[in-house]
Scaffold this motif. Structure first.
Motif, PDB file in Angstrom:
ATOM      1  N   LEU A 199      11.015 -20.584 -27.839  1.00 53.18           N
ATOM      2  CA  LEU A 199      11.380 -20.007 -26.545  1.00 53.18           C
ATOM      3  C   LEU A 199      12.797 -19.447 -26.594  1.00 53.18           C
ATOM      4  O   LEU A 199      13.069 -18.381 -26.027  1.00 53.18           O
ATOM      5  CB  LEU A 199      11.251 -21.057 -25.447  1.00 53.18           C
ATOM      6  N   SER A 200      13.712 -20.128 -27.283  1.00 58.20           N
ATOM      7  CA  SER A 200      15.066 -19.597 -27.467  1.00 58.20           C
ATOM      8  C   SER A 200      15.038 -18.291 -28.255  1.00 58.20           C
ATOM      9  O   SER A 200      15.792 -17.351 -27.974  1.00 58.20           O
ATOM     10  CB  SER A 200      15.953 -20.621 -28.180  1.00 58.20           C
ATOM     11  N   GLN A 201      14.148 -18.216 -29.260  1.00 57.41           N
ATOM     12  CA  GLN A 201      14.010 -16.982 -30.039  1.00 57.41           C
ATOM     13  C   GLN A 201      13.490 -15.835 -29.162  1.00 57.41           C
ATOM     14  O   GLN A 201      13.901 -14.678 -29.324  1.00 57.41           O
ATOM     15  CB  GLN A 201      13.064 -17.211 -31.218  1.00 57.41           C
ATOM     16  N   VAL A 202      12.589 -16.152 -28.243  1.00 56.72           N
ATOM     17  CA  VAL A 202      12.098 -15.139 -27.303  1.00 56.72           C
ATOM     18  C   VAL A 202      13.255 -14.571 -26.489  1.00 56.72           C
ATOM     19  O   VAL A 202      13.378 -13.355 -26.309  1.00 56.72           O
ATOM     20  CB  VAL A 202      11.022 -15.742 -26.367  1.00 56.72           C
TER      21      VAL A 202
ATOM     22  N   LYS B 196      16.468 -14.549 -27.247  1.00 56.14           N
ATOM     23  CA  LYS B 196      17.363 -13.769 -28.104  1.00 56.14           C
ATOM     24  C   LYS B 196      16.783 -12.407 -28.437  1.00 56.14           C
ATOM     25  O   LYS B 196      17.508 -11.401 -28.476  1.00 56.14           O
ATOM     26  CB  LYS B 196      17.658 -14.552 -29.391  1.00 56.14           C
ATOM     27  N   GLU B 197      15.479 -12.343 -28.682  1.00 57.64           N
ATOM     28  CA  GLU B 197      14.853 -11.063 -28.988  1.00 57.64           C
ATOM     29  C   GLU B 197      14.849 -10.156 -27.756  1.00 57.64           C
ATOM     30  O   GLU B 197      15.030  -8.931 -27.879  1.00 57.64           O
ATOM     31  CB  GLU B 197      13.438 -11.288 -29.522  1.00 57.64           C
ATOM     32  N   ALA B 198      14.667 -10.742 -26.568  1.00 57.36           N
ATOM     33  CA  ALA B 198      14.776  -9.947 -25.341  1.00 57.36           C
ATOM     34  C   ALA B 198      16.196  -9.410 -25.178  1.00 57.36           C
ATOM     35  O   ALA B 198      16.398  -8.256 -24.767  1.00 57.36           O
ATOM     36  CB  ALA B 198      14.384 -10.797 -24.129  1.00 57.36           C
ATOM     37  N   MET B 199      17.187 -10.226 -25.523  1.00 56.45           N
ATOM     38  CA  MET B 199      18.582  -9.769 -25.456  1.00 56.45           C
ATOM     39  C   MET B 199      18.885  -8.713 -26.508  1.00 56.45           C
ATOM     40  O   MET B 199      19.772  -7.883 -26.312  1.00 56.45           O
ATOM     41  CB  MET B 199      19.524 -10.959 -25.649  1.00 56.45           C
ATOM     42  N   ARG B 200      18.173  -8.761 -27.636  1.00 52.22           N
ATOM     43  CA  ARG B 200      18.364  -7.707 -28.633  1.00 52.22           C
ATOM     44  C   ARG B 200      17.851  -6.372 -28.107  1.00 52.22           C
ATOM     45  O   ARG B 200      18.554  -5.353 -28.144  1.00 52.22           O
ATOM     46  CB  ARG B 200      17.633  -8.054 -29.934  1.00 52.22           C
ATOM     47  N   LEU B 201      16.624  -6.365 -27.625  1.00 55.15           N
ATOM     48  CA  LEU B 201      16.012  -5.127 -27.165  1.00 55.15           C
ATOM     49  C   LEU B 201      16.615  -4.638 -25.850  1.00 55.15           C
ATOM     50  O   LEU B 201      16.711  -3.429 -25.624  1.00 55.15           O
ATOM     51  CB  LEU B 201      14.506  -5.329 -26.999  1.00 55.15           C
TER      52      LEU B 201
ATOM     53  N   GLY C 161      20.650 -14.176 -42.662  1.00 55.16           N
ATOM     54  CA  GLY C 161      20.618 -13.039 -43.565  1.00 55.16           C
ATOM     55  C   GLY C 161      21.173 -11.753 -42.993  1.00 55.16           C
ATOM     56  O   GLY C 161      21.115 -10.719 -43.665  1.00 55.16           O
ATOM     57  N   ARG C 162      21.707 -11.787 -41.776  1.00 58.14           N
ATOM     58  CA  ARG C 162      22.226 -10.577 -41.143  1.00 58.14           C
ATOM     59  C   ARG C 162      23.727 -10.670 -40.929  1.00 58.14           C
ATOM     60  O   ARG C 162      24.279 -11.773 -40.796  1.00 58.14           O
ATOM     61  CB  ARG C 162      21.542 -10.349 -39.780  1.00 58.14           C
ATOM     62  N   PRO C 163      24.418  -9.533 -40.837  1.00 56.90           N
ATOM     63  CA  PRO C 163      25.849  -9.551 -40.498  1.00 56.90           C
ATOM     64  C   PRO C 163      26.064 -10.190 -39.131  1.00 56.90           C
ATOM     65  O   PRO C 163      25.217 -10.097 -38.234  1.00 56.90           O
ATOM     66  CB  PRO C 163      26.230  -8.067 -40.471  1.00 56.90           C
ATOM     67  N   ARG C 164      27.217 -10.826 -38.968  1.00 54.92           N
ATOM     68  CA  ARG C 164      27.514 -11.543 -37.729  1.00 54.92           C
ATOM     69  C   ARG C 164      27.363 -10.653 -36.493  1.00 54.92           C
ATOM     70  O   ARG C 164      26.859 -11.079 -35.446  1.00 54.92           O
ATOM     71  CB  ARG C 164      28.949 -12.106 -37.808  1.00 54.92           C
ATOM     72  N   TYR C 165      27.787  -9.412 -36.579  1.00 60.89           N
ATOM     73  CA  TYR C 165      27.782  -8.550 -35.392  1.00 60.89           C
ATOM     74  C   TYR C 165      26.631  -7.541 -35.396  1.00 60.89           C
ATOM     75  O   TYR C 165      26.716  -6.507 -34.732  1.00 60.89           O
ATOM     76  CB  TYR C 165      29.135  -7.856 -35.236  1.00 60.89           C
ATOM     77  N   ALA C 166      25.550  -7.866 -36.089  1.00 65.49           N
ATOM     78  CA  ALA C 166      24.330  -7.077 -35.925  1.00 65.49           C
ATOM     79  C   ALA C 166      23.695  -7.356 -34.569  1.00 65.49           C
ATOM     80  O   ALA C 166      22.897  -6.559 -34.065  1.00 65.49           O
ATOM     81  CB  ALA C 166      23.333  -7.399 -37.041  1.00 65.49           C
ATOM     82  N   TRP C 167      24.052  -8.499 -33.970  1.00 61.76           N
ATOM     83  CA  TRP C 167      23.559  -8.923 -32.647  1.00 61.76           C
ATOM     84  C   TRP C 167      24.741  -9.509 -31.898  1.00 61.76           C
ATOM     85  O   TRP C 167      25.325 -10.493 -32.335  1.00 61.76           O
ATOM     86  CB  TRP C 167      22.449  -9.956 -32.839  1.00 61.76           C
ATOM     87  N   PHE C 168      25.115  -8.900 -30.776  1.00 60.47           N
ATOM     88  CA  PHE C 168      26.292  -9.398 -30.053  1.00 60.47           C
ATOM     89  C   PHE C 168      26.142  -9.200 -28.540  1.00 60.47           C
ATOM     90  O   PHE C 168      26.956  -8.576 -27.880  1.00 60.47           O
ATOM     91  CB  PHE C 168      27.579  -8.744 -30.570  1.00 60.47           C
ATOM     92  N   PRO C 169      25.103  -9.787 -27.938  1.00 61.97           N
ATOM     93  CA  PRO C 169      24.909  -9.633 -26.493  1.00 61.97           C
ATOM     94  C   PRO C 169      25.994 -10.311 -25.672  1.00 61.97           C
ATOM     95  O   PRO C 169      26.159  -9.985 -24.483  1.00 61.97           O
ATOM     96  CB  PRO C 169      23.546 -10.283 -26.254  1.00 61.97           C
ATOM     97  N   PHE C 170      26.740 -11.250 -26.261  1.00 60.82           N
ATOM     98  CA  PHE C 170      27.815 -11.940 -25.549  1.00 60.82           C
ATOM     99  C   PHE C 170      29.190 -11.459 -25.994  1.00 60.82           C
ATOM    100  O   PHE C 170      30.194 -12.158 -25.801  1.00 60.82           O
ATOM    101  CB  PHE C 170      27.702 -13.449 -25.767  1.00 60.82           C
ATOM    102  N   GLY C 171      29.270 -10.270 -26.586  1.00 60.23           N
ATOM    103  CA  GLY C 171      30.545  -9.810 -27.113  1.00 60.23           C
ATOM    104  C   GLY C 171      30.892 -10.592 -28.363  1.00 60.23           C
ATOM    105  O   GLY C 171      30.026 -10.961 -29.158  1.00 60.23           O
ATOM    106  N   GLY C 172      32.189 -10.876 -28.543  1.00 58.79           N
ATOM    107  CA  GLY C 172      32.606 -11.619 -29.718  1.00 58.79           C
ATOM    108  C   GLY C 172      34.104 -11.686 -29.821  1.00 58.79           C
ATOM    109  O   GLY C 172      34.837 -11.142 -28.984  1.00 58.79           O
TER     110      GLY C 172
END
Length: 474
Positions: free
Chosen positions: A329-332, A334-339, A399-410
């Protein structure tokens, strides 16, 4: 060498490629009609760093758009001091919602962060789970009366997130504030957007219809906040509430003597409350809306999430400790936040000339980061428009760079409420999916970039009550 510059200065970098636009207005029309599509097109045509020009000659703005995870890390983290919230958009947010944690800078920001940080520890945030569960239970019950079994999850999740954050902020004053916020926020946010993206603005104190509407909305919103703050102040030491406003009013620096930050005065308290209302309900509402709509369009993933919820929770209400027990459910979420990142575009202004990705970025440049684009880079997200929560297994994330996903900034200004956002989203989704199944009525939802990501049309789902005796537990 100026703080934040790369070795060699900006003149050592290559010229930033430019997105072609109209001869007179550049990309102004494209940005106004579809800014997210324009940024995506800029990256696809020109790569990691692209200049987008907009506006008539003499008033033209050059936006330096940075799309690679490495460039994002440079702006938000490794060279964060060189990229400030000094642009016109943040100034408009400041003037409407105050100089709170989202908009403040320098010593103001550091002082506010030190005062607020103890209220957002994991232990403290976990204590808000009950408020989220109570508001979600009300929504779940109300849906039994849904006309033809159809609900607009955009409207419903905005309502839920607003009531949850209002309850957490104000405790028993939910009814007194939620209606005011729901009525006034759209007026103020639309006003901020119009002014923030306009090449020139008239003074706010001119008595135009738009200025007067916004001033009336701000007066009403400020008034209800000031009234509740006054009540808390008068209660003083006798106040026993655990709502966030009471805790903010009592916030002090740590006792180690390193800092003497005093406490928030009434104006500062109101600024923090307004920013928490803005950031705390619109962002989570976006994540919940699109998570539900994506699951409604993907029944296999919906069933998998519900199976996990049933297995972990059974008939009991969800608790904060369940966040780690509901990994899928957490992955769901995160994926919604990605898209559909709630903050699809982030702006900064460069203090000093620098290089990003080998390209020269001049001092004073408006720098744009676009999670909407970076979250769709195919080298990090194969088949990027496909909904796939398994992109966020621990192995895949590693396996991904840290900032490939950053819905909360950084970096040093990463969102202080990111744990709360995840906690609220997972608890609400667990309760809703346990009670109802979802089928999408609207196949696609058009969106636009406001202060947060906005659904530009309905996000209707047909809901079917699940025949379980514990479906509305909580």
């Amino acid at each position: 060498m100026a703080l934040g510059t790369d070795t060699g200065g900006a003149d050592a970098g290559t010229e930033v490629p430019a997105l072609s636009g109209a001869p007179l207005l550049g990309s102004l029309h494209d940005l106004k009609s579809d800014s997210l599509g324009t940024y995506l097109r800029a990256q696809q045509r020109h790569g990691d760093v692209v200049r987008v020009s907009a506006g008539p000659p003499g008033m033209r703005a050059d936006l330096y758009c940075v799309f690679s995870p490495e460039g994002v890390q440079q702006v938000l983290a490794s060279q964060a001091a060189n990229f400030r919230k000094d642009n016109a958009f943040y100034q408009e947010v400041r003037e409407s919602f105050g100089n709170g944690l989202l908009t403040s800078q320098d010593e103001d920001y550091l002082r506010q962060r030190r005062l607020v940080q103890p209220l957002f520890t994991r232990r403290r945030v976990d204590g808000y789970a009950g408020a989220v569960a109570a508001e979600t239970a009300s929504v779940v019950t109300a849906w039994e009366e849904a006309l033809d079994g159809i609900v607009d999850v955009s409207d419903e999740m905005t309502h839920l997130a607003l009531r949850a954050v209002t309850r957490i902020l104000f405790g028993t004053d939910v009814e007194a504030t939620a209606d005011v916020v729901a009525r006034c926020f759209p007026v103020i946010t639309d006003y901020v957007l119009r002014r923030g993206y306009s090449p020139a603005n008239i003074p706010r104190n001119w008595p135009t219809p738009g200025n007067r509407r916004a001033a009336a909305a701000m007066e009403e919103l400020y008034g209800v906040c000031d009234r509740i703050i006054g009540q808390r102040r008068r209660a003083g030491a006798d106040a026993s509430g655990e709502d966030l406003l009471t805790l903010l009013a009592a916030a002090r620096s740590s006792d180690d003597g390193e800092f003497d930050d005093g406490e928030f005065d009434d104006g500062e308290l109101r600024d923090q409350v307004l920013i928490f209302l803005l950031a705390g309900h619109e962002t989570t509402a976006t994540s919940l809306c699109f998570a539900l709509h994506l699951l409604a369009r993907h029944p296999e993933q919906q069933d998998r999430a519900r199976e996990e919820i049933t297995r972990v929770l059974g008939g009991r209400p969800p608790q904060a400790s369940d966040l780690e027990r509901l990994p899928y459910l957490s992955q769901v979420v995160k994926e919604a936040m990605r898209l559909y990142p709630a903050a699809p575009v982030i702006g900064r202004k460069a203090v000093a000339a620098t290089r990003i990705g080998g390209h020269a970025v001049p001092a004073g440049a408006d720098v744009i980061l676009a999670p909407w684009v970076t979250h769709r880079r195919p080298e990090h997200w194969p088949d990027p428009d496909r909904f796939d929560p398994d992109r966020f297994t621990p192995e895949a994330e590693a396996g991904r760079p840290r900032y490939a996903w950053f819905p909360f900034g950084g970096g040093p200004r990463a969102c202080i409420g990111q744990h709360f956002s995840m906690l609220e989203s997972v608890i609400a989704l667990a309760m809703i999916l346990r009670a109802y199944s979802f089928e999408a009525v609207d196949a696609e939802i058009p969106v636009s970039a406001g202060i947060t990501l906005r659904a530009q049309g309905p996000a209707r789902c047909r809901v079917r009550r699940l025949e379980t005796p514990w479906a509305v537990s909580g």
